[in-house]
Design a protein around this motif. Sequence first.
Motif, PDB file in Angstrom:
ATOM      1  N   GLU A  86      -0.613   0.448  -9.599  1.00 36.42           N
ATOM      2  CA  GLU A  86      -2.045   0.290  -9.781  1.00 36.42           C
ATOM      3  C   GLU A  86      -2.765   1.153  -8.746  1.00 36.42           C
ATOM      4  O   GLU A  86      -2.209   1.458  -7.702  1.00 36.42           O
ATOM      5  CB  GLU A  86      -2.382  -1.196  -9.573  1.00 36.42           C
ATOM      6  N   MET A  87      -4.004   1.532  -9.047  1.00 35.99           N
ATOM      7  CA  MET A  87      -4.823   2.269  -8.078  1.00 35.99           C
ATOM      8  C   MET A  87      -6.055   1.437  -7.768  1.00 35.99           C
ATOM      9  O   MET A  87      -6.688   0.902  -8.671  1.00 35.99           O
ATOM     10  CB  MET A  87      -5.199   3.647  -8.608  1.00 35.99           C
ATOM     11  N   TYR A 101       0.829  -1.205   0.000  1.00 37.14           N
ATOM     12  CA  TYR A 101       0.000   0.000   0.000  1.00 37.14           C
ATOM     13  C   TYR A 101       0.861   1.252   0.000  1.00 37.14           C
ATOM     14  O   TYR A 101       1.878   1.325   0.677  1.00 37.14           O
ATOM     15  CB  TYR A 101      -0.914   0.034   1.228  1.00 37.14           C
ATOM     16  N   GLY A 102       0.403   2.264  -0.723  1.00 42.36           N
ATOM     17  CA  GLY A 102       1.070   3.559  -0.749  1.00 42.36           C
ATOM     18  C   GLY A 102       0.699   4.392   0.467  1.00 42.36           C
ATOM     19  O   GLY A 102      -0.204   4.044   1.246  1.00 42.36           O
ATOM     20  N   PRO A 103       1.367   5.526   0.657  1.00 38.97           N
ATOM     21  CA  PRO A 103       1.168   6.341   1.861  1.00 38.97           C
ATOM     22  C   PRO A 103      -0.247   6.899   2.020  1.00 38.97           C
ATOM     23  O   PRO A 103      -0.669   7.170   3.135  1.00 38.97           O
ATOM     24  CB  PRO A 103       2.193   7.459   1.716  1.00 38.97           C
ATOM     25  N   GLU A 104      -0.998   7.059   0.929  1.00 37.80           N
ATOM     26  CA  GLU A 104      -2.352   7.613   1.058  1.00 37.80           C
ATOM     27  C   GLU A 104      -3.329   6.667   1.748  1.00 37.80           C
ATOM     28  O   GLU A 104      -4.431   7.058   2.113  1.00 37.80           O
ATOM     29  CB  GLU A 104      -2.898   8.051  -0.303  1.00 37.80           C
ATOM     30  N   GLY A 112      -8.908   1.181 -10.621  1.00 37.53           N
ATOM     31  CA  GLY A 112      -9.424   2.365 -11.296  1.00 37.53           C
ATOM     32  C   GLY A 112      -8.607   3.583 -10.944  1.00 37.53           C
ATOM     33  O   GLY A 112      -7.406   3.486 -10.728  1.00 37.53           O
ATOM     34  N   GLY A 113      -9.280   4.698 -10.848  1.00 36.27           N
ATOM     35  CA  GLY A 113      -8.587   5.935 -10.506  1.00 36.27           C
ATOM     36  C   GLY A 113      -7.848   6.500 -11.691  1.00 36.27           C
ATOM     37  O   GLY A 113      -8.153   6.224 -12.840  1.00 36.27           O
ATOM     38  N   GLU A 114      -6.818   7.292 -11.421  1.00 45.02           N
ATOM     39  CA  GLU A 114      -6.061   7.969 -12.470  1.00 45.02           C
ATOM     40  C   GLU A 114      -5.270   7.013 -13.347  1.00 45.02           C
ATOM     41  O   GLU A 114      -5.224   7.146 -14.549  1.00 45.02           O
ATOM     42  CB  GLU A 114      -5.088   8.971 -11.847  1.00 45.02           C
ATOM     43  N   TYR A 145      -9.324   6.374  -4.228  1.00 47.56           N
ATOM     44  CA  TYR A 145      -8.455   5.435  -4.938  1.00 47.56           C
ATOM     45  C   TYR A 145      -7.045   5.697  -4.454  1.00 47.56           C
ATOM     46  O   TYR A 145      -6.608   6.843  -4.421  1.00 47.56           O
ATOM     47  CB  TYR A 145      -8.529   5.610  -6.460  1.00 47.56           C
ATOM     48  N   GLY A 146      -6.356   4.657  -4.053  1.00 47.18           N
ATOM     49  CA  GLY A 146      -4.987   4.789  -3.575  1.00 47.18           C
ATOM     50  C   GLY A 146      -4.066   3.842  -4.320  1.00 47.18           C
ATOM     51  O   GLY A 146      -4.491   2.814  -4.858  1.00 47.18           O
ATOM     52  N   HIS A 147      -2.803   4.186  -4.347  1.00 44.07           N
ATOM     53  CA  HIS A 147      -1.809   3.386  -5.049  1.00 44.07           C
ATOM     54  C   HIS A 147      -1.477   2.111  -4.291  1.00 44.07           C
ATOM     55  O   HIS A 147      -1.392   2.123  -3.063  1.00 44.07           O
ATOM     56  CB  HIS A 147      -0.519   4.195  -5.241  1.00 44.07           C
ATOM     57  N   VAL A 148      -1.309   1.043  -5.044  1.00 38.36           N
ATOM     58  CA  VAL A 148      -0.791  -0.216  -4.516  1.00 38.36           C
ATOM     59  C   VAL A 148       0.295  -0.701  -5.462  1.00 38.36           C
ATOM     60  O   VAL A 148       0.344  -0.321  -6.627  1.00 38.36           O
ATOM     61  CB  VAL A 148      -1.878  -1.315  -4.367  1.00 38.36           C
ATOM     62  N   ASP A 149       1.182  -1.521  -4.951  1.00 32.18           N
ATOM     63  CA  ASP A 149       2.170  -2.185  -5.785  1.00 32.18           C
ATOM     64  C   ASP A 149       1.769  -3.655  -5.815  1.00 32.18           C
ATOM     65  O   ASP A 149       2.068  -4.416  -4.901  1.00 32.18           O
ATOM     66  CB  ASP A 149       3.579  -2.023  -5.217  1.00 32.18           C
TER      67      ASP A 149
END
Length: 133
Positions: free
Chosen positions: A120-121, A56-59, A129-131, A80-84
Motif C-alpha cells: 500500500e502507499m 514502513y518502506g525505505p523512502e 493513494g499514490g501509484e 506517498y511512501g510504501h507501507v506493508d
Amino acid sequence: MHVAKILAATTVAVFSFAVAAPKTQAQISVNIGPVPSCPYGYYEAPPYNCAPYGYYGPEWFTSGVFIGAGPWFHGPEHFYGHVDNHYHPEHGYHGPYPARGEAPRPEYHVDHNENFHGNEMRDGHGHVGGEHH
C-alpha cells in the motif's frame, strides 16, 4: 407619535445590548506534544504507537531517521511512501512492537531495506493513494 417613541426606545435598547455584549473569538489550541521516539517509525493515526520494523518502506527514512507521520509529518509535498499494512494492528498484526525510545537493532537497515515488500502507499497522514492503491 407614541409608536415612534416606542420604536426609538427599542432601537436604543437593542443597540445598547449589542455594544455592551462581550465579544468572543474562537480559539483553537492543539497541543500534540513531542514526536514519538520510535526506532522504525510510528503509526500515522492516534495514539501514534510505535510501528514494527517492516511496516514502513525505505523512502520513509533519511539516513536512518524516520521522516514522520500524522501531525509531525515533514516529508515532501505530495509524498506517498510504501507501507506493508500486514504490520498494522487494524489488519490483524499481533506481533511485537518496539518501545518508545528503544534503539534500532543494528541488523535492521531501515533506509536500505532490500527485502521490503509494501502492499500500500500512504501520504504520512494515513491517506491511501499514490501509484499503487
